[in-house]
Each structure stands twice: as structure tokens, then as C-alpha cells.
Write a protein that holds these residues in place. Structure first.
Motif, PDB file in Angstrom:
ATOM      1  N   ASN A 156      13.300   4.127   0.618  1.00  0.00           N
ATOM      2  CA  ASN A 156      13.803   4.648   1.893  1.00  0.00           C
ATOM      3  C   ASN A 156      12.661   4.995   2.837  1.00  0.00           C
ATOM      4  O   ASN A 156      12.726   4.727   4.042  1.00  0.00           O
ATOM      5  CB  ASN A 156      14.663   5.884   1.662  1.00  0.00           C
ATOM      6  N   ALA A 157      11.601   5.628   2.300  1.00  0.00           N
ATOM      7  CA  ALA A 157      10.455   6.011   3.129  1.00  0.00           C
ATOM      8  C   ALA A 157       9.746   4.777   3.677  1.00  0.00           C
ATOM      9  O   ALA A 157       9.316   4.758   4.837  1.00  0.00           O
ATOM     10  CB  ALA A 157       9.488   6.870   2.324  1.00  0.00           C
ATOM     11  N   VAL A 158       9.612   3.751   2.850  1.00  0.00           N
ATOM     12  CA  VAL A 158       8.966   2.517   3.300  1.00  0.00           C
ATOM     13  C   VAL A 158       9.807   1.830   4.371  1.00  0.00           C
ATOM     14  O   VAL A 158       9.285   1.348   5.379  1.00  0.00           O
ATOM     15  CB  VAL A 158       8.716   1.566   2.109  1.00  0.00           C
ATOM     16  N   ARG A 159      11.111   1.813   4.176  1.00  0.00           N
ATOM     17  CA  ARG A 159      11.998   1.214   5.175  1.00  0.00           C
ATOM     18  C   ARG A 159      11.911   1.969   6.506  1.00  0.00           C
ATOM     19  O   ARG A 159      11.930   1.363   7.576  1.00  0.00           O
ATOM     20  CB  ARG A 159      13.438   1.197   4.662  1.00  0.00           C
ATOM     21  N   HIS A 211       0.833  -1.203   0.000  1.00  0.00           N
ATOM     22  CA  HIS A 211       0.000   0.000   0.000  1.00  0.00           C
ATOM     23  C   HIS A 211       0.870   1.256   0.000  1.00  0.00           C
ATOM     24  O   HIS A 211       0.607   2.201  -0.760  1.00  0.00           O
ATOM     25  CB  HIS A 211      -0.905  -0.018   1.234  1.00  0.00           C
ATOM     26  N   LEU A 212       1.904   1.279   0.825  1.00  0.00           N
ATOM     27  CA  LEU A 212       2.793   2.441   0.887  1.00  0.00           C
ATOM     28  C   LEU A 212       3.517   2.653  -0.440  1.00  0.00           C
ATOM     29  O   LEU A 212       3.649   3.784  -0.913  1.00  0.00           O
ATOM     30  CB  LEU A 212       3.807   2.262   2.013  1.00  0.00           C
ATOM     31  N   ARG A 213       3.976   1.564  -1.034  1.00  0.00           N
ATOM     32  CA  ARG A 213       4.700   1.684  -2.304  1.00  0.00           C
ATOM     33  C   ARG A 213       3.764   2.133  -3.427  1.00  0.00           C
ATOM     34  O   ARG A 213       4.157   2.908  -4.310  1.00  0.00           O
ATOM     35  CB  ARG A 213       5.374   0.366  -2.656  1.00  0.00           C
ATOM     36  N   ASN A 214       2.516   1.662  -3.399  1.00  0.00           N
ATOM     37  CA  ASN A 214       1.542   2.074  -4.414  1.00  0.00           C
ATOM     38  C   ASN A 214       1.181   3.546  -4.285  1.00  0.00           C
ATOM     39  O   ASN A 214       0.736   4.172  -5.258  1.00  0.00           O
ATOM     40  CB  ASN A 214       0.275   1.213  -4.320  1.00  0.00           C
ATOM     41  N   ARG A 215       1.343   4.091  -3.096  1.00  0.00           N
ATOM     42  CA  ARG A 215       1.102   5.523  -2.896  1.00  0.00           C
ATOM     43  C   ARG A 215       2.275   6.361  -3.400  1.00  0.00           C
ATOM     44  O   ARG A 215       2.212   7.586  -3.360  1.00  0.00           O
ATOM     45  CB  ARG A 215       0.892   5.810  -1.404  1.00  0.00           C
ATOM     46  N   GLY A 216       3.323   5.707  -3.850  1.00  0.00           N
ATOM     47  CA  GLY A 216       4.461   6.435  -4.408  1.00  0.00           C
ATOM     48  C   GLY A 216       5.597   6.682  -3.450  1.00  0.00           C
ATOM     49  O   GLY A 216       6.535   7.422  -3.774  1.00  0.00           O
ATOM     50  N   ARG A 257       9.105 -10.774  11.499  1.00  0.00           N
ATOM     51  CA  ARG A 257      10.464 -11.298  11.455  1.00  0.00           C
ATOM     52  C   ARG A 257      10.949 -11.547  10.022  1.00  0.00           C
ATOM     53  O   ARG A 257      12.098 -11.256   9.692  1.00  0.00           O
ATOM     54  CB  ARG A 257      10.549 -12.590  12.266  1.00  0.00           C
ATOM     55  N   PHE A 258      10.084 -12.081   9.177  1.00  0.00           N
ATOM     56  CA  PHE A 258      10.505 -12.449   7.821  1.00  0.00           C
ATOM     57  C   PHE A 258       9.890 -11.549   6.745  1.00  0.00           C
ATOM     58  O   PHE A 258       9.882 -11.898   5.573  1.00  0.00           O
ATOM     59  CB  PHE A 258      10.155 -13.905   7.536  1.00  0.00           C
ATOM     60  N   VAL A 259       9.388 -10.384   7.173  1.00  0.00           N
ATOM     61  CA  VAL A 259       8.819  -9.447   6.193  1.00  0.00           C
ATOM     62  C   VAL A 259       9.924  -8.961   5.270  1.00  0.00           C
ATOM     63  O   VAL A 259      11.022  -8.587   5.716  1.00  0.00           O
ATOM     64  CB  VAL A 259       8.154  -8.250   6.909  1.00  0.00           C
ATOM     65  N   ARG A 260       9.655  -8.949   3.985  1.00  0.00           N
ATOM     66  CA  ARG A 260      10.651  -8.523   2.993  1.00  0.00           C
ATOM     67  C   ARG A 260      10.691  -7.004   2.937  1.00  0.00           C
ATOM     68  O   ARG A 260       9.673  -6.358   2.687  1.00  0.00           O
ATOM     69  CB  ARG A 260      10.299  -9.096   1.617  1.00  0.00           C
ATOM     70  N   ARG A 261      11.859  -6.463   3.175  1.00  0.00           N
ATOM     71  CA  ARG A 261      12.048  -5.009   3.130  1.00  0.00           C
ATOM     72  C   ARG A 261      12.459  -4.574   1.728  1.00  0.00           C
ATOM     73  O   ARG A 261      13.182  -5.314   1.045  1.00  0.00           O
ATOM     74  CB  ARG A 261      13.132  -4.574   4.120  1.00  0.00           C
ATOM     75  N   PRO A 262      12.046  -3.377   1.298  1.00  0.00           N
ATOM     76  CA  PRO A 262      12.556  -2.847   0.021  1.00  0.00           C
ATOM     77  C   PRO A 262      14.070  -2.735   0.098  1.00  0.00           C
ATOM     78  O   PRO A 262      14.615  -2.454   1.168  1.00  0.00           O
ATOM     79  CB  PRO A 262      11.892  -1.469  -0.090  1.00  0.00           C
ATOM     80  N   PRO A 263      14.762  -2.969  -1.003  1.00  0.00           N
ATOM     81  CA  PRO A 263      16.230  -2.899  -0.962  1.00  0.00           C
ATOM     82  C   PRO A 263      16.727  -1.503  -0.615  1.00  0.00           C
ATOM     83  O   PRO A 263      16.148  -0.500  -1.033  1.00  0.00           O
ATOM     84  CB  PRO A 263      16.646  -3.304  -2.384  1.00  0.00           C
ATOM     85  N   ALA A 264      17.795  -1.458   0.163  1.00  0.00           N
ATOM     86  CA  ALA A 264      18.407  -0.170   0.521  1.00  0.00           C
ATOM     87  C   ALA A 264      19.357   0.249  -0.594  1.00  0.00           C
ATOM     88  O   ALA A 264      20.099  -0.573  -1.129  1.00  0.00           O
ATOM     89  CB  ALA A 264      19.172  -0.292   1.832  1.00  0.00           C
ATOM     90  N   PRO A 265      19.332   1.517  -0.982  1.00  0.00           N
ATOM     91  CA  PRO A 265      20.263   1.974  -2.026  1.00  0.00           C
ATOM     92  C   PRO A 265      21.697   1.925  -1.521  1.00  0.00           C
ATOM     93  O   PRO A 265      21.954   2.094  -0.324  1.00  0.00           O
ATOM     94  CB  PRO A 265      19.816   3.416  -2.282  1.00  0.00           C
TER      95      PRO A 265
END
Length: 294
Positions: free
Chosen positions: A62-65, A53-58, A90-98
Motif C-alpha cells: 500500500n505504501a509503495v502504491r 528500493h522502497l520494498r527492500n526498505r520494508g 505507463r507500464f510500470v508494474r505496481r504491487p498488487p492491491a489487497p
């Protein structure tokens, strides 16, 4: 009202961290309510749906992390307190960090131009703030929290005690001569109270006023658009480019490890700085020395 567990989780944190984390957790609690679940019964699927949902909002990675950090921390704490049977985050996939920061920063000539401008044409509070961001690498929050009592001396150097560094840490830094002058001007003969105040009422500088005055100063100086945090990134980048040892830059910036410092180095891809050049010269010089000694 937020769940009492959220308030219990936030208790050990510093006030500024509490404020930031509370905002994210309140939004997460609201999301749970919209899905007819409780924060203590939410599952991994709920957290990952929130991330989508957060990513779909644009929102950027970094903001999602940043939003996930207090949520995953909350569930790790809740698991330790046996408030949940298992940690759903515990196993939630995080967006990759730049690999590196993408924040804008100013070149050395533009930065010098900005500093000259604010010294003459800006209010004393904004001038001091910009000098601290650019030449000491302080964060906006810890800069606005400064009191006049935090100013000190170490031999011939002016120092500042930063009581609100990340993770509740306290630190002391020394100031360059231009920054020391800007800070003394901001104190304006006062012996106590906040260091950076508004010109109209003498109250502590707020985020809203800082952003407005900062934008005005940057625009009138005629330099590229920049943020206070961008000046901090510039401090790190330019310090490393000037040949200052990474350890010294890391400590000056208040980083806990060199990986954080390298992340904010906006010139890390500069081909002229590749280690091959210095290493080659060193090896060739060693070889010439060996031949000369034959």
C-alpha cells in the motif's frame, strides 16, 4: 529546489494533496539524482528500481502504491505537455492491491466504551474528533480543517460542511446526537475560528498533538490500540454489519464508488453474512407460498 515541472504539475491540486504529492515527488527526484539522471530523462527501469528500493526498505504494498501514484501522474501529465517523448511510468508494474483493508478497528462494545470515556475524561477537542472519526467516518485531515463556521442546521439536525474531502471535494454531513453535542462542546461558545483547538494556546489542532492526545485517550479508556483512521474503518465496517445499505455508507464515508467501501469492510469474510442464508430463506418462503396457493 524542486524541478519547476513538479510545481506546475501540482498547481491544480488541493493544498493537502499538493503537500502529500510533493513529498513523494521530492523523494523520487532525489532518487533520480543519486542515479545521475533527471526526472525528465528517467526511464521505466529507473522507476522500477525505485519501487524495488522502497520494498527492500520494508514498505508495504500500500505504501509503495501511494508513492507511485503522484509519480505516475506526473509522467502522464508530462507526456500530455510534451515534456517527455514517451511516458516511462505507463507500464510500470505496481504491487498488487489487497482485496480488503488490514487496518485494526474496534468492536461495537469497545467503541462504546471509548466514546463514554472521552466524553467524560478527555479534552473537548479530542472528544469531538473521536466522535467524528467513529460515528461520522470523517478522515483526520478533513476533521482538523473544520472551522466553527462549518457548523450548520438542517431541520432538527446539526450539520458539518467538510471543505477538504479528497480530490478537493466539498461535502455536507449530518451528525448524530452524541456527535453534535461533542462538536458544540468543542466550539465552546466561540463564533469563529478553528473548531478543534489545543487546550494550551487555542491554535488549530495539529497532527502531532492529535496523535499524542488520541493515543492517551485510547490507552486510558482501556480499549485495544487503534488509530484515527482505524476508527473510520470501524465506522464503515460496523455500519455495514448493522445492515445499513452500502450506498448510504458509501456516501457517508465520502467514497466515490462502492468498491472503496467494500475494501474497508473488515467483516466481508464473515461466514454468517453469506448471501446464501437470506436467499435460501427467501426461496423456501416463496415455495411455501406457492404450495399454499395450490
Amino acid at each position: 529546489m524542486p524541478a519547476p515541472e513538479i510545481l506546475d504539475y501540482l498547481t491544480p491540486y488541493a493544498p493537502r494533496t499538493q503537500e502529500n504529492y510533493f513529498g513523494y515527488l521530492a523523494r523520487w527526484e532525489s532518487w533520480c539524482a543519486s542515479r545521475s539522471c533527471d526526472i525528465l530523462t528517467a526511464q521505466r527501469a529507473d522507476i522500477e528500481a525505485w519501487v524495488s528500493h522502497l520494498r527492500n526498505r520494508g514498505l508495504s504494498n500500500n505504501a509503495v502504491r501511494s508513492a507511485l501514484t503522484p509519480v505516475t501522474g506526473f509522467y502522464r501529465w508530462a507526456s500530455e505537455q510534451e515534456l517527455v517523448t514517451r511516458d516511462p511510468a505507463r507500464f510500470v508494474r505496481r504491487p498488487p492491491a489487497p482485496r480488503s483493508s488490514n487496518r485494526d478497528w474496534l468492536s461495537a462494545p469497545d467503541l462504546a466504551k471509548l466514546l463514554r470515556h472521552v466524553t467524560v475524561h478527555s479534552g473537548i477537542g479530542i472528544s469531538a474528533a473521536i466522535h467524528l472519526f467513529a460515528l461520522s467516518g470523517t478522515r483526520p485531515g478533513e476533521t482538523m480543517a473544520l472551522d466553527i463556521s462549518d457548523i450548520g442546521r438542517y431541520g432538527d439536525l446539526t450539520t458539518l460542511r467538510l471543505r477538504h474531502r479528497k480530490a478537493g471535494a466539498s461535502d455536507k454531513i449530518s451528525l448524530s446526537a452524541p456527535t453534535a453535542r461533542a462538536v458544540r462542546r468543542a466550539a465552546d461558545g466561540r463564533s469563529r475560528g478553528p473548531l478543534l483547538v489545543t487546550e494550551t494556546n487555542g491554535y488549530r489542532l495539529t497532527k502531532t498533538i492529535l496523535r499524542a492526545r488520541f493515543a492517551e485517550a485510547v490507552a486510558s479508556a482501556g480499549v485495544p490500540r487503534i488509530t484515527p483512521y482505524g476508527l473510520r474503518v470501524g465506522f464503515i465496517t460496523l455500519a455495514l454489519d448493522a445492515g445499513i445499505p452500502e450506498r448510504d455508507v458509501m456516501i457517508s464515508a465520502g467514497h466515490s464508488n462502492s468498491a472503496q467501501t467494500a475494501h474497508y469492510d473488515r467483516l466481508r469474510g464473515n461466514l454468517d453474512r453469506n448471501a446464501t442464508h437470506a436467499l435460501t430463506e427467501w426461496i423456501l418462503a416463496a415455495g411455501r407460498g406457492a404450495i399454499a396457493g395450490i
